[in-house]
Design a protein around this motif. Structure first.
Motif, short mmCIF file in Angstrom:
data_model
loop_
_atom_site.label_atom_id
_atom_site.label_comp_id
_atom_site.label_asym_id
_atom_site.label_seq_id
_atom_site.Cartn_x
_atom_site.Cartn_y
_atom_site.Cartn_z
N GLY A 68 59.74 -77.89 -109.62
CA GLY A 68 60.91 -77.07 -109.86
C GLY A 68 62.14 -77.59 -109.15
O GLY A 68 63.24 -77.65 -109.72
N TYR A 69 61.98 -78.01 -107.89
CA TYR A 69 63.11 -78.55 -107.14
C TYR A 69 63.69 -79.78 -107.83
O TYR A 69 64.91 -79.94 -107.95
CB TYR A 69 62.69 -78.95 -105.72
CG TYR A 69 62.04 -77.89 -104.88
CD1 TYR A 69 62.34 -76.54 -105.04
CD2 TYR A 69 61.11 -78.23 -103.89
CE1 TYR A 69 61.74 -75.56 -104.25
CE2 TYR A 69 60.51 -77.27 -103.09
CZ TYR A 69 60.82 -75.94 -103.27
OH TYR A 69 60.22 -74.99 -102.49
N ILE A 70 62.81 -80.67 -108.28
CA ILE A 70 63.25 -81.94 -108.88
C ILE A 70 63.91 -81.70 -110.23
O ILE A 70 64.93 -82.31 -110.57
CB ILE A 70 62.07 -82.92 -108.99
CG1 ILE A 70 61.57 -83.31 -107.60
CG2 ILE A 70 62.48 -84.18 -109.78
CD1 ILE A 70 60.26 -84.08 -107.60
N GLU B 252 66.22 -80.49 -116.29
CA GLU B 252 64.98 -79.89 -116.78
C GLU B 252 64.15 -80.90 -117.55
O GLU B 252 64.66 -81.63 -118.41
CB GLU B 252 65.30 -78.69 -117.68
CG GLU B 252 64.11 -77.83 -118.04
CD GLU B 252 63.54 -77.09 -116.84
OE1 GLU B 252 62.32 -76.85 -116.84
OE2 GLU B 252 64.32 -76.77 -115.91
N GLY B 253 62.87 -80.97 -117.23
CA GLY B 253 61.96 -81.88 -117.92
C GLY B 253 61.92 -83.28 -117.34
O GLY B 253 61.25 -84.16 -117.90
N ASN C 164 66.38 -83.18 -100.96
CA ASN C 164 66.42 -81.87 -101.62
C ASN C 164 65.09 -81.13 -101.52
O ASN C 164 65.05 -79.92 -101.30
CB ASN C 164 66.81 -82.04 -103.08
CG ASN C 164 67.00 -80.72 -103.79
OD1 ASN C 164 67.89 -79.95 -103.45
ND2 ASN C 164 66.16 -80.45 -104.77
N THR C 165 63.99 -81.86 -101.66
CA THR C 165 62.68 -81.23 -101.58
C THR C 165 62.45 -80.63 -100.19
O THR C 165 61.98 -79.50 -100.05
CB THR C 165 61.56 -82.23 -101.90
OG1 THR C 165 61.75 -82.73 -103.24
CG2 THR C 165 60.19 -81.58 -101.81
N ALA C 166 62.81 -81.39 -99.16
CA ALA C 166 62.65 -80.88 -97.79
C ALA C 166 63.51 -79.64 -97.56
O ALA C 166 63.04 -78.64 -97.01
CB ALA C 166 62.99 -81.97 -96.79
N LEU D 184 61.70 -75.90 -97.04
CA LEU D 184 61.90 -75.18 -95.77
C LEU D 184 62.59 -73.84 -96.00
O LEU D 184 62.26 -72.84 -95.36
CB LEU D 184 62.73 -76.04 -94.81
CG LEU D 184 62.01 -77.27 -94.24
CD1 LEU D 184 62.99 -78.12 -93.43
CD2 LEU D 184 60.82 -76.86 -93.38
N LYS D 185 63.55 -73.80 -96.93
CA LYS D 185 64.21 -72.54 -97.24
C LYS D 185 63.23 -71.52 -97.80
O LYS D 185 63.25 -70.33 -97.44
CB LYS D 185 65.33 -72.78 -98.25
CG LYS D 185 66.11 -71.53 -98.64
CD LYS D 185 67.21 -71.87 -99.64
CE LYS D 185 67.96 -70.60 -100.05
NZ LYS D 185 69.03 -70.92 -101.07
#
Length: 389
Positions: A308-310, A316-317, A379-381, A385-386
């Motif tokens: 979802g993050y990516i 999307e996709g 962004n993933t990190a 964490l959020k």
């Protein structure tokens, strides 16, 4: 999200410069003095306090106390001569043919973004720069040195280049990569003249029979539903055309997707080698390199969240499911200890003018993918964490 990707694009030249500097001076295994120096200096210049981790690993922390998310990049190259003709090509007989220079520079670029946004972090990001992924042992070395502790790691991610469309992102559910156990079988016989085989014990004859006998591992001894590959990739023995040597050596790997199958295959390989050698009046000694690496396990919850993050970050996709890979990745050691995920990022397809895959002396990578890799890391990190604060 778009702001973070835009910032990564703005820093693209920085990442490319780092990548080319690393690429020009590749180093292998645990012997990475110049690469380690470069990474440490860059981390310090960004504002981090890098710490040594056992043999040649480096770690650094960003954020504040809370949950900890680890981002890993490997730094070592391969012992092969480069044939790309690039202006920044290696000249020392080694080559970053597996893209670890891309991984390291992407994580350094991500480190800059994370330091800029450190106030936004709802916990700690631990950066892990790892030696000796190709030679196997680097991840285990850092784990034994406590890389998953102080602070304790709650989730982890690694990226790897892939011979696919630039900027594409792939993943596999469950077991993503095979285990890897590298072995050496030393066959001991009795040397002598080739004209008098009855007075000798031919280790080459024994080695050939061991090779053939091992083919029964996957064809007769393991459930056909299970993946098992036992490959003999090197056989050496003898120095003359008319002399039986004292020894012959076979080298290869075992790869599986199942821990129980892996244990069984290791045990049977030893039995088959020793007993086959005994049948022909010789001996066989089996040695495994290090402890090997287990299968890579992608954690379901972390995978779903990070997809979802990516997709929000890159569109999307963007993330596509891929078949599991029979190659190995020693990030798998970490995946057995904490929830982890491994993604494959496309760095150039044949249609885009990148005809060669990794481990080819002619392979090149589209550097346009580098800033996207950095953005995925950072962004993933931040998002994980959020969500877990």
């Amino acid at each position: 999200m778009s702001d973070l990707l835009s910032r990564a694009k703005e820093l693209e030249d920085y990442g490319i410069d780092i990548r080319r500097r690393i690429h020009k001076k590749p180093e292998i295994g645990f012997d990475l003095p110049e690469t380690v120096k470069l990474v440490r200096e860059e981390l310090k210049s960004i504002g981090f306090e890098p710490a040594a981790c056992r043999t040649a690993g480096i770690t650094a922390l960003a954020g504040k106390p809370g949950k900890t998310f680890l981002l890993r990049a490997d730094m070592d190259a391969l012992p092969m001569k480069e044939e790309t003709g690039l202006p920044f090509a290696s000249e020392n007989g080694f080559m970053h043919a597996c893209g670890h220079d891309m991984h390291t520079s992407a994580l350094l670029l991500a480190a800059r973004i994370l330091k800029e946004r450190e106030g936004e972090l709802k916990g700690t990001v631990k950066l892990m720069f790892q030696p000796c992924e190709e030679g196997v042992g680097g991840a285990l070395d850092m784990v034994n040195a406590g890389v998953l502790e102080c602070p304790s790691v709650d989730g982890a991610m690694a990226l790897h280049v892939l011979h696919e469309k630039s900027g594409s992102v792939g993943y596999s559910r469950g077991t993503a990569c095979a285990s890897s156990d590298i072995f050496t079988i030393t066959v001991k016989g009795k040397g002598g003249h080739g004209a008098a085989p009855h007075l000798c014990v031919d280790p080459i004859h024994i080695a050939v029979h061991i090779h053939l006998a091992l083919q029964a591992l996957n064809s007769r001894e393991v459930n056909p539903d299970e993946m098992l590959v036992c490959s003999i990739c090197q056989i050496n023995g003898g120095t003359a055309t008319n002399v039986f040597p004292e020894t012959a050596v076979l080298k290869g790997t075992i790869r599986t997707m199942n821990g129980k199958v892996r244990s069984f295959a290791r045990e049977r390989l030893v039995q088959i080698a020793e007993q086959t050698a005994g049948t022909f009046r010789g001996e066989a000694e089996v040695k495994f390199l290090h402890e090997g690496v287990p299968p890579m396990e992608n954690n379901r919850d972390l995978l779903d969240a990070s997809i979802g993050y990516i997709d929000v970050l890159l569109g999307e996709g963007t993330c596509k499911e891929l078949p599991r890979m029979t190659g190995s990745e020693d990030f798998s050691i970490i995946s057995q200890m904490v929830p982890s995920v491994l993604y494959w990022v496309g760095t150039g397809s044949e249609e885009e003018g990148y005809p060669y895959g990794v481990h080819d002396p002619r392979v090149t990578f589209n550097e346009e993918s580098l800033h996207k890799m950095a953005a995925i890391y950072a962004n993933t990190a931040i998002c994980w964490l959020k969500d877990h604060s």
